[in-house]
Design an enzyme around this catalytic site. Sequence first.
Site, short mmCIF file in Angstrom:
data_model
loop_
_atom_site.label_atom_id
_atom_site.label_comp_id
_atom_site.label_asym_id
_atom_site.label_seq_id
_atom_site.Cartn_x
_atom_site.Cartn_y
_atom_site.Cartn_z
N LYS A 30 74.07 9.43 23.18
CA LYS A 30 74.29 8.28 23.78
C LYS A 30 73.17 7.14 23.19
O LYS A 30 73.67 5.94 23.09
CB LYS A 30 73.53 8.40 25.38
N HIS A 84 75.50 27.40 27.20
CA HIS A 84 74.86 26.08 26.94
C HIS A 84 73.49 26.28 26.36
O HIS A 84 72.80 25.46 26.60
CB HIS A 84 74.67 25.35 28.59
N LYS A 115 61.29 21.18 23.79
CA LYS A 115 61.87 19.68 23.41
C LYS A 115 60.95 19.03 22.91
O LYS A 115 60.78 17.67 22.30
CB LYS A 115 62.60 19.20 24.67
N THR A 127 72.67 15.73 24.51
CA THR A 127 73.76 14.73 24.37
C THR A 127 72.92 13.44 24.43
O THR A 127 73.70 12.31 24.28
CB THR A 127 74.64 14.87 25.80
N LYS A 180 64.43 13.24 28.58
CA LYS A 180 65.06 14.26 28.62
C LYS A 180 64.18 15.29 29.62
O LYS A 180 63.13 14.71 29.84
CB LYS A 180 65.36 15.00 27.43
N ARG A 181 64.48 16.45 29.91
CA ARG A 181 63.90 17.29 30.82
C ARG A 181 62.53 17.44 29.91
O ARG A 181 62.61 17.75 28.70
CB ARG A 181 64.60 18.49 31.13
C1 26W Z 1 68.17 29.34 35.03
C2 26W Z 1 68.92 28.29 35.69
C3 26W Z 1 69.49 27.55 34.52
C4 26W Z 1 69.47 27.77 32.97
C5 26W Z 1 70.14 27.04 32.16
C6 26W Z 1 70.07 26.24 34.96
C7 26W Z 1 70.52 25.47 34.06
C8 26W Z 1 70.56 25.89 32.55
C9 26W Z 1 71.35 25.16 31.73
C10 26W Z 1 72.44 25.79 30.74
C11 26W Z 1 70.52 24.19 31.01
C12 26W Z 1 71.37 23.04 30.13
O1 26W Z 1 71.49 22.08 30.72
N1 26W Z 1 71.70 23.09 29.00
C13 26W Z 1 71.94 22.06 28.02
O2 26W Z 1 73.39 21.86 28.28
C14 26W Z 1 73.74 20.74 27.45
C15 26W Z 1 75.12 20.51 27.48
O3 26W Z 1 75.84 21.50 26.92
C16 26W Z 1 73.41 20.66 26.03
O4 26W Z 1 73.55 19.43 25.32
C17 26W Z 1 71.82 21.06 26.01
O5 26W Z 1 71.33 21.07 24.53
C18 26W Z 1 71.36 22.18 26.66
O6 26W Z 1 69.89 22.33 26.63
#
Ligand code: 26W
Length: 797
Positions: free
Chosen positions: A646, A346, A540, A642, A534-535
């Site tokens: 939406k 992701h 972003k 995503t 979003k975050r």
């Molecule tokens: C280090 C901890 C950590 C690192 C990355 C926690 C969580 C993450 C995730 C990978 C972040 C995340 O939510 N990524 C998002 O995933 C979505 C679903 O696939 C994508 O639509 C987003 O672009 C992506 O940033």
Amino acid sequence: MKEKLFHEKGKTIAEATEKDLFYVLTDIVNEQIIPVWENTKKIYKNKKLKQMYYLSIEYLIGRLIKSNLSNCGMLTATNEALKNLGFDPEKVYAEEDDAGLGNGGLGRLAAGFLDTLASLHYPGHGFGIRYRFGLFDQRIIQGNQVELPDDWLNEPYPWEVRKEEEAVTIQFRGTVHMFRRGDGSLEFKYEHTDKVLAVPYDIPIVGYGNEVVNTLRLWSAEPYYDIGDSVTLAHSKFLHYLDHHHDIEQISGFLYPDDSSFEGKVLRLKQQYFLVSATIQNIIQDYKKHYRMPIRKLPKKVVIQINDTHPSLAIPEMMRILMDEEGLGWDEAWDLTTRIFAYTNHTIMSEALEKWPIDLFKQLLPRIYMIVEEINERFCKGLWLDHPELRDKIPEMAIISYGQIHMARLAIVGSFSVNGVAEIHTEILKKQVMKHFYTISKEKFNNKTNGITHRRWLLQANPRLATLITEIIGNKWKMQPKQLIGLLRYSGDQEILDRFDHVKHENKKALARFIFDQTGIVVDDRSIFDVHIKRIHEYKRQLLNIFHIIYLYNELKENPNLDLTPRTFIFAGKAAPNYHLAKEVIKLINTVASIVNNDGRIRGKLKVIFLENYNVSLAEKIIPAADVSEQISTASKEASGTGNMKLMMNGAVTIGTMDGANIEIHDLVGNENMFIFGLTADEVLNYYKNGGYNARDIYNTDERVRDVLEQLNSGEFGEHVIEFKDIYYNILYHNDPYFVLKDFEPYLEAHEHVEQAYRNRYQWLKMSVTNIAHSGKFSSDQTIQKYVNVIWKIHRL
Ligand code: 26W
């Protein structure tokens, strides 16, 4: 409801609170759900269907009351009944705590996938952690983010069922002893481990109108007891319990609120192993008990999707169980394991890729470490022998390298499928981030563009629009989202466009009321609602947006009569608690807001709103009212996005970069129905590789940019001149790592086009409807069907 209220709470309607009604209602819904749930499980067992298990450290579920009512076909009747009893249904539903067990996109995706799986009759279930506290509750105090605990289990959560009798034991630390059996094979025994109990809580995942209820199983960490201990031993264990139960419960204590950078914390590693060990034990027990087939047939009945690397220890855990508990040899265990796991990536952000220091890992998980070491040895040996051309790349491919364990590499090596979440993202994985792995195993790599549950984001969140759509094209889109394309025929029909306009305006009025209730700020419901939710993250680029707002404000101050379509800029999003720059951005947005919103000179042409505590429920309020969708990440950085989907589905028009799934939206709707600007991913990656960008050049040549940046330091925005110095320094002294200045001018131009387009009412409405019409491609129904066909190979119930 009346009857239950009386029997369960001893109250009449006149005495009942909204909370009373909420609980009564969940009881009624559960009475519908539970028998179907039991029946679904029975059918799975009897038919011995292959099951897909989704492993995720995050699930951003949101509220379930409306979707459960809707999926059981009870929503309309319940709305009526509540109104008849003198209650506002929305207020009753708002009594449910929003289950926020996720950070953002990845967690919401997991929740949405489960919803679609049940709705499409597929045997697919989720496993996760029942965090005592979800993602923090965000408050804005004097413009700053303050984090409060999200105490979502303070009152009983009505959808969960505790299954104590299905608890499993998890072992940490201890020592591993190796023995040789009579037949020469090896046997491993563990001693002096720290034992923790994983107790499952099941949440029903209700399909849409189809008599299917799947399961989301969340594990809770509790102290472990041995029944049958002697009194002395039990006593000493009790003392131990008093000393240690807090540490144990901490394992499922809270969700790490960071999706921007990786932190090698023991507690996080404990959480990950806790989740996967409980889950894999559970899966194997179930298989043996209900399917009664030999263990070597496991891949015929089980496939496991790992949601990013967080659950990738499931791979060595599977190896451990197959070898140490089921008695298989390495080769057979490895063959089975690598036919069971599939991995989704992701993010390509290197700071978010998980790497564990060997020492910490080895101490906490000695047996798992041995297995990872062996996987690594064999993998590297294979590389050396079979791919001499890659010998000098082994250090960047090895699972254990330079003192660290690289989880993404483990996940790739242990899986039969590796997928990215949008076309461009998968291409970047193949050509850059994972290119050597791609060279040696092309067949593993595939794309699965993300999707969203259109039933939550359109049918439930935007009932006015859903009703209008159904009036125009009928009912079928609810189960066949691509039918939305039927709306295209009407995109030139002014009478119909007027009705879309009316719906959007009603939604904007509702959001304006909400904004007023929350903030006391009046916004013009005829202004353009421009939404950036979003975050909060540098990539972003909320900063680009707020710089543009400052620029517009400067223009208006200079010329208050400027012919500008009134704009309301709406932000929402959380920053990781220790992400300093992201928090400064929140402060900047709020500072600009307080100045702009109170400046009489600009006559309300500009409003800036930051809504606190962005979560699923808040998204459901904002998205139906959006005119413009801000998707302005630095190209190459947003794996998919995503929120873009939406907002599109709710008729917002996108202003965005060629990044993530924006590109696929653009493929569908074209330049006429979207505002694309800025650097491409290739250009960005090229700058990173070869240099050639100098932010200061832009500062020197573009007066508008200079004005905005200098304003940060002028004291205009706050009592402290130094308030935003880190933003300022990051751009000018760290050469603007996310190309905010580089994309500033193209962004301004794109916004001018937005404004021009909005002035032509029917042109705008046509764009909006065209976006809705094409949004069916981004339903998670479509996405899941592709996972099913290409990766999971499971069959409908
Ligand atoms: C280090 C901890 C950590 C690192 C990355 C926690 C969580 C993450 C995730 C990978 C972040 C995340 O939510 N990524 C998002 O995933 C979505 C679903 O696939 C994508 O639509 C987003 O672009 C992506 O940033």
